[in-house]
Every structure is written in structure tokens, then in C-alpha cells.
Write a protein that holds these residues in place. Structure first.
Motif, PDB file in Angstrom:
ATOM      1  N   PRO A 268       0.801  -1.235   0.000  1.00  0.00           N
ATOM      2  CA  PRO A 268       0.000   0.000   0.000  1.00  0.00           C
ATOM      3  C   PRO A 268       0.827   1.274   0.000  1.00  0.00           C
ATOM      4  O   PRO A 268       0.426   2.275  -0.595  1.00  0.00           O
ATOM      5  CB  PRO A 268      -0.819  -0.120   1.297  1.00  0.00           C
ATOM      6  CG  PRO A 268      -0.856  -1.575   1.601  1.00  0.00           C
ATOM      7  CD  PRO A 268       0.427  -2.136   1.110  1.00  0.00           C
ATOM      8  N   GLN A 269       1.998   1.254   0.686  1.00  0.00           N
ATOM      9  CA  GLN A 269       2.771   2.495   0.773  1.00  0.00           C
ATOM     10  C   GLN A 269       3.287   2.947  -0.588  1.00  0.00           C
ATOM     11  O   GLN A 269       3.610   4.120  -0.781  1.00  0.00           O
ATOM     12  CB  GLN A 269       3.952   2.344   1.755  1.00  0.00           C
ATOM     13  CG  GLN A 269       5.106   1.470   1.273  1.00  0.00           C
ATOM     14  CD  GLN A 269       4.924   0.029   1.670  1.00  0.00           C
ATOM     15  OE1 GLN A 269       3.816  -0.482   1.711  1.00  0.00           O
ATOM     16  NE2 GLN A 269       6.030  -0.638   1.959  1.00  0.00           N
ATOM     17  N   TYR A 270       3.373   2.020  -1.553  1.00  0.00           N
ATOM     18  CA  TYR A 270       3.778   2.376  -2.912  1.00  0.00           C
ATOM     19  C   TYR A 270       2.578   2.438  -3.861  1.00  0.00           C
ATOM     20  O   TYR A 270       2.483   3.336  -4.692  1.00  0.00           O
ATOM     21  CB  TYR A 270       4.795   1.361  -3.433  1.00  0.00           C
ATOM     22  CG  TYR A 270       6.024   1.240  -2.573  1.00  0.00           C
ATOM     23  CD1 TYR A 270       6.819   2.355  -2.297  1.00  0.00           C
ATOM     24  CD2 TYR A 270       6.379   0.023  -1.997  1.00  0.00           C
ATOM     25  CE1 TYR A 270       7.941   2.247  -1.492  1.00  0.00           C
ATOM     26  CE2 TYR A 270       7.493  -0.091  -1.184  1.00  0.00           C
ATOM     27  CZ  TYR A 270       8.275   1.028  -0.938  1.00  0.00           C
ATOM     28  OH  TYR A 270       9.377   0.931  -0.134  1.00  0.00           O
ATOM     29  N   HIS A 271       1.655   1.494  -3.710  1.00  0.00           N
ATOM     30  CA  HIS A 271       0.515   1.437  -4.630  1.00  0.00           C
ATOM     31  C   HIS A 271      -0.310   2.716  -4.571  1.00  0.00           C
ATOM     32  O   HIS A 271      -0.847   3.159  -5.592  1.00  0.00           O
ATOM     33  CB  HIS A 271      -0.353   0.227  -4.296  1.00  0.00           C
ATOM     34  CG  HIS A 271      -1.502   0.035  -5.248  1.00  0.00           C
ATOM     35  ND1 HIS A 271      -1.333  -0.294  -6.574  1.00  0.00           N
ATOM     36  CD2 HIS A 271      -2.845   0.163  -5.064  1.00  0.00           C
ATOM     37  CE1 HIS A 271      -2.510  -0.376  -7.158  1.00  0.00           C
ATOM     38  NE2 HIS A 271      -3.437  -0.108  -6.272  1.00  0.00           N
ATOM     39  N   ARG A 272      -0.405   3.333  -3.378  1.00  0.00           N
ATOM     40  CA  ARG A 272      -1.215   4.539  -3.252  1.00  0.00           C
ATOM     41  C   ARG A 272      -0.625   5.737  -3.992  1.00  0.00           C
ATOM     42  O   ARG A 272      -1.294   6.756  -4.165  1.00  0.00           O
ATOM     43  CB  ARG A 272      -1.435   4.884  -1.784  1.00  0.00           C
ATOM     44  CG  ARG A 272      -0.179   5.228  -1.002  1.00  0.00           C
ATOM     45  CD  ARG A 272      -0.523   5.685   0.404  1.00  0.00           C
ATOM     46  NE  ARG A 272       0.649   5.922   1.225  1.00  0.00           N
ATOM     47  CZ  ARG A 272       0.923   5.254   2.331  1.00  0.00           C
ATOM     48  NH1 ARG A 272       0.108   4.298   2.755  1.00  0.00           N
ATOM     49  NH2 ARG A 272       2.018   5.522   3.038  1.00  0.00           N
ATOM     50  N   LEU A 273       0.634   5.615  -4.437  1.00  0.00           N
ATOM     51  CA  LEU A 273       1.254   6.698  -5.202  1.00  0.00           C
ATOM     52  C   LEU A 273       0.767   6.735  -6.649  1.00  0.00           C
ATOM     53  O   LEU A 273       0.938   7.737  -7.340  1.00  0.00           O
ATOM     54  CB  LEU A 273       2.783   6.541  -5.203  1.00  0.00           C
ATOM     55  CG  LEU A 273       3.499   6.620  -3.848  1.00  0.00           C
ATOM     56  CD1 LEU A 273       4.987   6.318  -4.022  1.00  0.00           C
ATOM     57  CD2 LEU A 273       3.300   7.992  -3.223  1.00  0.00           C
ATOM     58  N   HIS A 274       0.161   5.646  -7.106  1.00  0.00           N
ATOM     59  CA  HIS A 274      -0.216   5.552  -8.516  1.00  0.00           C
ATOM     60  C   HIS A 274      -1.219   6.651  -8.898  1.00  0.00           C
ATOM     61  O   HIS A 274      -2.238   6.844  -8.246  1.00  0.00           O
ATOM     62  CB  HIS A 274      -0.834   4.185  -8.808  1.00  0.00           C
ATOM     63  CG  HIS A 274      -1.118   3.971 -10.270  1.00  0.00           C
ATOM     64  ND1 HIS A 274      -0.114   3.832 -11.190  1.00  0.00           N
ATOM     65  CD2 HIS A 274      -2.279   3.894 -10.958  1.00  0.00           C
ATOM     66  CE1 HIS A 274      -0.649   3.671 -12.390  1.00  0.00           C
ATOM     67  NE2 HIS A 274      -1.963   3.707 -12.273  1.00  0.00           N
ATOM     68  N   GLY A 275      -0.876   7.380  -9.941  1.00  0.00           N
ATOM     69  CA  GLY A 275      -1.741   8.437 -10.420  1.00  0.00           C
ATOM     70  C   GLY A 275      -1.541   9.777  -9.733  1.00  0.00           C
ATOM     71  O   GLY A 275      -2.157  10.769 -10.131  1.00  0.00           O
TER      72      GLY A 275
END
Length: 331
Positions: free
Chosen positions: A293-300
């Protein structure tokens, strides 16, 4: 020391990441843990030790392995009881007076402050970091703390029982992923019980990036203490990331880099993180990071820094290399 034959002990570390009211050290969650020589067990935490991090509310944040530990001289301000001088009087959020001494029970609005010299430590653990936000809470974690009743920031953890608790919650594979990411620091498992660390030094020829320090200082001066992907961060965790393969070109281009957090830097170099080379310059996260989540939430999300034309050109080349020759970002 109560260490296993492998020389490793598991630890539960309390982090102040996200504690805006009472920050103590400035931890960077998922990257490094800061502590000092006044913290109990500071001498026992060692490279290769498995760790679990939780916050002040008692929620599990994730697990990893200590890669290395750096130390330096610093100072620390201690809070002392105004009556008996005991350290760390309890701070109360609603009751007044605000502080109460756990030793003599004295109450006061402001503690006596005392500065003292300490050794500061930074434990790096980003290579194997696996986020497990809230998988276990305080009541579920406490039974695995070996010194029950302690209130230390670094506490010894019953790792085997802790692993079983994660497995019962459906997070057993997290342990396997942690071990797989740091093969040189593997610890004994049921299938491999006699792994031993190799100590000492070997002589080798090291390729040094000449001018790297000046390159970092130049980018830091232009961008400030700011990771281009995640925003403000302590300078100690920021690196000058080349937007191209330095090993191939062997040159520091004036506008050929960005300040990146250490873990972000690694993921960018691997192509797991990228940025669209056209306005509004959005972050693209590879599907391989969907479980984090700490990286995936950066998408977009948009980049957190202003880009120069030269940096956009390099980002375009990086995009073409890692995103199927410039095809559309994943959705």
C-alpha cells in the motif's frame, strides 16, 4: 544475551512515524529506524535481526530485516520530574497538570529539561520492508513480547510465535517475502535451520562514482529536502537518483537527476516506479507493487517537484525503457 545459535534476535520497534504531536526521532517508515544510546536494548539490535514495527496506538505496521546500522554523536533532551528527577514522566492528553511522575507521583505542567550527549543510531531496513498495516493490534501483539510489562521502544519478540500469529491472520507469506528479499541475511527456518552469517572482510575493487557528492549537493540545493515521488523527507534518507543508467554513460548531467528517498530510488532504477513524461507528470506504479500500500497509493499522483525540460527528456527515455516502449500506463 538471549540470542539463538544463528546470532539473531527478533525485535518489536515502536516508531513515531506519523506522530505529529510528539515526534521524537523522525523515523522514515519502511526505510530506517532512529534511536539513541539512552534507549534500552540499543546495543543488542544488530544487522540480520528480523524486526516488526508498531505505532504508539499498538497497531502493527510491517516487518523487515535490519540491513545495517550507522552511528554518530548527538544530543538528546531528557524530560525529568521536577520533584525526584526521574526521567520520562507520563504525559496526559486531557488531565491537568499535564505531567505525572510514575515514581513519586508528583504532578506538574512542565517537566525539567536536561540536555545530554548520546550516540545516535540509524538502522536501515528498507530492502525487505513488507507493510502489514493493522494485521495485528496491541492486544494480539503483546503476548509475543518477551519482557512483559516493559515500556521500551526496542523490545525482544518471540519471532516463531509471532510468525504463527501472522499465518493465522492469512499473512504467513509476508515472512517468506521478507526472507527472499534479503538472501544474505537469511535466518533459520524449518527448511534451513543451520544458516550462519559469514563475518570479516574481503578485498575487492570498487567502482566509485566520481563527483557523486557534488551531484547530490547540486540537486539537493535545487529541490530541497523533498523526494520527487513522496514529498518532504529528512536529508539523511534522500539520494541523488540518476534519471538514466549512470553505469552506461559515466557522466553526471547537470539536470539529469532527482532527489529520491532510498527505497523509491531502488524501485525507480528497477522500473517499478516511473513517471509519465507528459503533463501533469503522474506517478506510475508497476503491478508488481500492488500488494504494498505504501507504494501502490502513489499511482496516479503528481510528482512532488517542478521539472526542468532536461529532466522531462530523461524521464521520457526511462518511460520508454520500462513501460513497453512508451505504451499507456497500467490502470
Amino acid at each position: 544475551m538471549n540470542r539463538s545459535a544463528s546470532g539473531r534476535t527478533a525485535w518489536l520497534l515502536m516508531t513515531d512515524e506519523g506522530d505529529n504531536e510528539n515526534p521524537r526521532y523522525g523515523d522514515q517508515l519502511g526505510v530506517e529506524y532512529l534511536y539513541d544510546s539512552k534507549v534500552q536494548n540499543h546495543q543488542r539490535l544488530s544487522p540480520g535481526d528480523p524486526i516488526a514495527l508498531w505505532d504508539r496506538t499498538g497497531l502493527l505496521l510491517g516487518i523487515s530485516v535490519v540491513e545495517d546500522i550507522e552511528s554518530w554523536s548527538g544530543t538528546k533532551t531528557l524530560r525529568r520530574c521536577r520533584e525526584c528527577g526521574a526521567t520520562r514522566p507520563s504525559e496526559r492528553s486531557t488531565m491537568r497538570p499535564r505531567f505525572r511522575c510514575s515514581r513519586c507521583r508528583a504532578e506538574f505542567d512542565t517537566p525539567r529539561l536536561e540536555k545530554t550527549d548520546v550516540t545516535m543510531f540509524t538502522a536501515r531496513y528498507d530492502a525487505a520492508w513488507t507493510s502489514l498495516d493493522g494485521v495485528l493490534d496491541k492486544a494480539e501483539i503483546r503476548p509475543f513480547i518477551k519482557a512483559q510489562g516493559s515500556f521500551n521502544s526496542i523490545r525482544e519478540l518471540d519471532w516463531h510465535a509471532f510468525q504463527q500469529a501472522l499465518a493465522d491472520k492469512g499473512a504467513g507469506r509476508a515472512i517468506e517475502r521478507v526472507i527472499a528479499r534479503v538472501p544474505d541475511l537469511s535466518w533459520p527456518t524449518a527448511n534451513n535451520p543451520r544458516i550462519e552469517l559469514v563475518h570479516g572482510f574481503d578485498q575487492s575493487i570498487v567502482r566509485v562514482r566520481r563527483g557523486q557528492r557534488q551531484f547530490r549537493e547540486q540537486i539537493l540545493a535545487a529541490q530541497g529536502n523533498n523526494c520527487a515521488f513522496t514529498g518532504a523527507a529528512p536529508a539523511r534518507v534522500l539520494e541523488a537518483g540518476h534519471l538514466y543508467r549512470y553505469a552506461q554513460l559515466g557522466k553526471h548531467y547537470e539536470h539529469g537527476g532527482l532527489m529520491l528517498r532510498r527505497d523509491i530510488h531502488r524501485l525507480f532504477d528497477d522500473g517499478l516506479l516511473a513517471a509519465t513524461p507528459t503533463l501533469p507528470y503522474l506517478i506510475d506504479v508497476a503491478p508488481d507493487l500492488a500488494d504494498y500500500p505504501q507504494y501502490h497509493r502513489l499511482h496516479g499522483e503528481p510528482l512532488m517537484t517542478q521539472l526542468r525540460a532536461e529532466q522531462v527528456e530523461w524521464l521520457d527515455k526511462h518511460w520508454c525503457e520500462h513501460r513497453d516502449n512508451g505504451q499507456e500506463a497500467h490502470r
